[in-house]
Design a protein around this motif. Structure first.
Motif, PDB file in Angstrom:
ATOM      1  N   LEU A 222       0.816  -1.210   0.000  1.00 25.76           N
ATOM      2  CA  LEU A 222       0.000   0.000   0.000  1.00 25.76           C
ATOM      3  C   LEU A 222       0.853   1.265   0.000  1.00 25.76           C
ATOM      4  N   VAL A 223       1.861   1.312   0.858  1.00 21.87           N
ATOM      5  CA  VAL A 223       2.647   2.540   1.018  1.00 21.87           C
ATOM      6  C   VAL A 223       3.863   2.582   0.106  1.00 21.87           C
ATOM      7  N   GLY A 224       4.250   1.445  -0.486  1.00 20.52           N
ATOM      8  CA  GLY A 224       5.459   1.418  -1.304  1.00 20.52           C
ATOM      9  C   GLY A 224       5.490   2.422  -2.441  1.00 20.52           C
ATOM     10  N   PRO A 225       4.447   2.514  -3.283  1.00 20.18           N
ATOM     11  CA  PRO A 225       4.512   3.435  -4.424  1.00 20.18           C
ATOM     12  C   PRO A 225       4.523   4.923  -4.063  1.00 20.18           C
ATOM     13  N   VAL A 226       4.177   5.283  -2.835  1.00 18.44           N
ATOM     14  CA  VAL A 226       4.124   6.707  -2.477  1.00 18.44           C
ATOM     15  C   VAL A 226       5.369   7.156  -1.724  1.00 18.44           C
ATOM     16  N   LEU A 227       6.301   6.243  -1.469  1.00 18.20           N
ATOM     17  CA  LEU A 227       7.485   6.622  -0.696  1.00 18.20           C
ATOM     18  C   LEU A 227       8.342   7.633  -1.434  1.00 18.20           C
ATOM     19  N   ASN A 228       8.473   7.460  -2.738  1.00 14.60           N
ATOM     20  CA  ASN A 228       9.315   8.383  -3.502  1.00 14.60           C
ATOM     21  C   ASN A 228       8.741   9.793  -3.501  1.00 14.60           C
ATOM     22  N   ARG A 229       7.420   9.903  -3.609  1.00 14.40           N
ATOM     23  CA  ARG A 229       6.805  11.230  -3.584  1.00 14.40           C
ATOM     24  C   ARG A 229       6.929  11.872  -2.211  1.00 14.40           C
ATOM     25  N   LEU A 230       6.751  11.088  -1.164  1.00 13.68           N
ATOM     26  CA  LEU A 230       6.932  11.627   0.181  1.00 13.68           C
ATOM     27  C   LEU A 230       8.374  12.057   0.405  1.00 13.68           C
ATOM     28  N   ASN A 231       9.310  11.283  -0.120  1.00 13.69           N
ATOM     29  CA  ASN A 231      10.716  11.631   0.035  1.00 13.69           C
ATOM     30  C   ASN A 231      11.047  12.933  -0.678  1.00 13.69           C
ATOM     31  N   THR A 232      10.341  13.213  -1.762  1.00 13.10           N
ATOM     32  CA  THR A 232      10.602  14.434  -2.534  1.00 13.10           C
ATOM     33  C   THR A 232       9.899  15.645  -1.941  1.00 13.10           C
ATOM     34  N   GLU A 233       8.650  15.472  -1.526  1.00 11.88           N
ATOM     35  CA  GLU A 233       7.851  16.620  -1.111  1.00 11.88           C
ATOM     36  C   GLU A 233       7.770  16.790   0.411  1.00 11.88           C
TER      37      GLU A 233
ATOM     38  N   PRO B 113       9.766  14.948   3.367  1.00 16.58           N
ATOM     39  CA  PRO B 113      10.667  13.929   3.935  1.00 16.58           C
ATOM     40  C   PRO B 113      10.341  13.563   5.376  1.00 16.58           C
ATOM     41  N   LYS B 114       9.886  14.516   6.169  1.00 14.06           N
ATOM     42  CA  LYS B 114       9.559  14.209   7.563  1.00 14.06           C
ATOM     43  C   LYS B 114       8.387  13.245   7.646  1.00 14.06           C
ATOM     44  N   ALA B 115       7.391  13.434   6.810  1.00 14.47           N
ATOM     45  CA  ALA B 115       6.246  12.510   6.795  1.00 14.47           C
ATOM     46  C   ALA B 115       6.683  11.108   6.387  1.00 14.47           C
ATOM     47  N   LEU B 116       7.677  11.003   5.492  1.00  7.31           N
ATOM     48  CA  LEU B 116       8.190   9.697   5.095  1.00  7.31           C
ATOM     49  C   LEU B 116       8.791   8.956   6.282  1.00  7.31           C
ATOM     50  N   LEU B 117       9.562   9.655   7.108  1.00  7.22           N
ATOM     51  CA  LEU B 117      10.163   9.013   8.277  1.00  7.22           C
ATOM     52  C   LEU B 117       9.098   8.482   9.229  1.00  7.22           C
ATOM     53  N   GLU B 118       8.030   9.226   9.414  1.00  2.00           N
ATOM     54  CA  GLU B 118       6.961   8.778  10.304  1.00  2.00           C
ATOM     55  C   GLU B 118       6.246   7.550   9.755  1.00  2.00           C
ATOM     56  N   VAL B 119       6.027   7.501   8.428  1.00  6.92           N
ATOM     57  CA  VAL B 119       5.373   6.351   7.812  1.00  6.92           C
ATOM     58  C   VAL B 119       6.252   5.105   7.942  1.00  6.92           C
TER      59      VAL B 119
END
Length: 413
Positions: free
Chosen positions: A296-307, A309-315
């Motif tokens: 579920l979360v795999g395809p959105v990691l790159n977008r979170l990392n770009t836009e 990054p803090k939200a990516l760490l929490e996920v």
């Protein structure tokens, strides 16, 4: 110099008055504000014939005041027919024949209940309208019009049609998903490209609908996660096929949510961590559910990392806590551990690095021995503290009963 008249100057005032009356209306369908609004539309509704952007205004109004209109099907019908029915081309040019028939039904007539074939027809209209050479959109000159092209036209008209239905947002969202599942089953022998086109159209539609539709989508996802059972002796490849196949009910919902996140702005993704923490994390109790969350979360990691990054760490941290819970409940016996560990290694080396190293160390240190060995490169100092029996690593080339020597500093990643 531009000339006008009092009727044209009154239209912006009428727009604001209609929206203000909707804002003041409550759940009681017989209150004075609704009666005054209906009288206002009866007397001055024909002025919308001269409105420059009637469909855009109707979409904005019904989108913003969806909660106020959810329990008032007759008011939704009257508002839609007044604004669009006053246009020169009529409602038939914008909507399906079923909705046009409903809009022309008298107030004391029977309330229409849309069925699954109707929702399939609505989605099919949107799918055809998104094609390069579509035939469902009427031919006209798009210059100096309300919409710049057929794509925007079919998207706005589809959204307004869904919002005008005499059902709640929850019911409409459920029926849209059921229509997608039904169509995915019928298209199973026509290749994956056709059903992916439908999934893409559904994702685009949900980004343009109010949040109540998106909430129902997440509730459907929660029900799916709750119903997932452990592999039960099945192979990892078979398990992955069940989860990711776009033609099944689970895979279709997963692909549709990915399309929704792809077309939406960043706001739904910013709510992902809170949703995982409060709703999903208590539900995940087996590796099938954890594997589904990873997909579920795999395809959105790159977008979170770009836009963000803090939200990516929490996920990512939520994924580690889910892994810890599943490992404890299953006693370290996981069939898909290699797939999950590969995913976590990918996240570290491609996205986050050592930004949450301390939190990861705490989680990995508390895992059972087989999973701890597979994730030992995330926390290299575990190998320096004490040697681990190689028998815990399945599929390795070390003899039974031997121990893995401590890893030197030169092998740290």
């Amino acid at each position: 110099m531009y000339f006008g008249n009092v009727c044209l100057r009154f239209l912006p005032v009428l727009d604001l008055v209609v929206q203000r009356l909707l804002e003041l209306s409550d759940n009681n369908s017989n209150n004075n504000n609704i009666q005054f609004l209906e009288q206002l539309l009866d007397r001055y509704g024909h002025l919308y014939k001269f409105h420059e952007h009637p469909m855009t205004y109707l979409y904005t109004t019904m989108h913003y005041y969806e909660i106020n209109l959810s329990e008032k099907p007759h008011l939704k019908k009257k508002l839609t027919f007044t604004v669009i029915g006053s246009q020169q081309k009529g409602v038939e040019w914008y909507f399906t024949s079923e909705l046009c028939k409903h809009l022309r039904t008298p107030r004391d007539g029977p309330l229409w209940k849309p069925t699954t074939p109707y929702y399939i027809k609505v989605i099919e209209k949107l799918v055809e309208g998104l094609q390069p050479f579509n035939v469902c959109v009427p031919t006209c000159n798009w210059h100096f019009g309300e919409f710049s092209g057929p794509l925007l036209f079919v998207l706005y008209t589809t959204c307004v049609e869904v919002l005008s239905l005499p059902v709640s947002a929850k019911m409409a969202s459920q029926q849209l998903l059921e229509a997608l599942y039904s169509k995915a089953t019928s298209l199973s022998d026509k290749g994956s490209d056709t059903i992916l086109t439908w999934i893409n159209a559904m994702g685009l539609l949900y980004t343009s609908l109010p949040k109540s539709f998106q909430t129902q989508l997440m509730e459907e996802l929660v029900s799916t996660i709750r119903a997932l059972l452990p592999p039960g002796g099945q192979s990892t490849d078979h398990t992955l096929h069940i989860v990711t196949g776009p033609r099944g009910r689970v895979g279709c919902l997963l692909s549709m949510l990915h399309a929704f996140w792809h077309h939406s702005n960043i706001n739904p993704l910013l709510e992902l961590q809170g949703w995982l923490h409060t709703t999903v994390r208590p539900l995940v109790q087996n590796e099938m559910q954890l594997l589904f969350v990873c997909h579920l979360v795999g395809p959105v990691l790159n977008r979170l990392n770009t836009e963000r990054p803090k939200a990516l760490l929490e996920v990512v941290l939520e994924l580690y806590h889910m892994l810890q819970a599943v490992d404890t409940l299953q006693g370290g016996q996981m069939q898909c551990s290699d797939t999950i560990c590969d995913f976590l290694y990918h996240i570290k080396y491609m996205h986050i690095g050592d930004q949450i190293r301390e939190e990861v160390e705490k989680v990995v240190s508390s895992l059972q021995l087989p999973l701890k060995l597979r994730l030992r490169f995330l926390v290299p100092q575990l190998d320096r503290q004490q040697p681990m029996p190689a028998a815990a690593v399945t599929g390795g080339g070390v003899a039974q009963g031997m121990t893995v020597p401590p890893i030197s500093d030169t092998m740290e990643m």
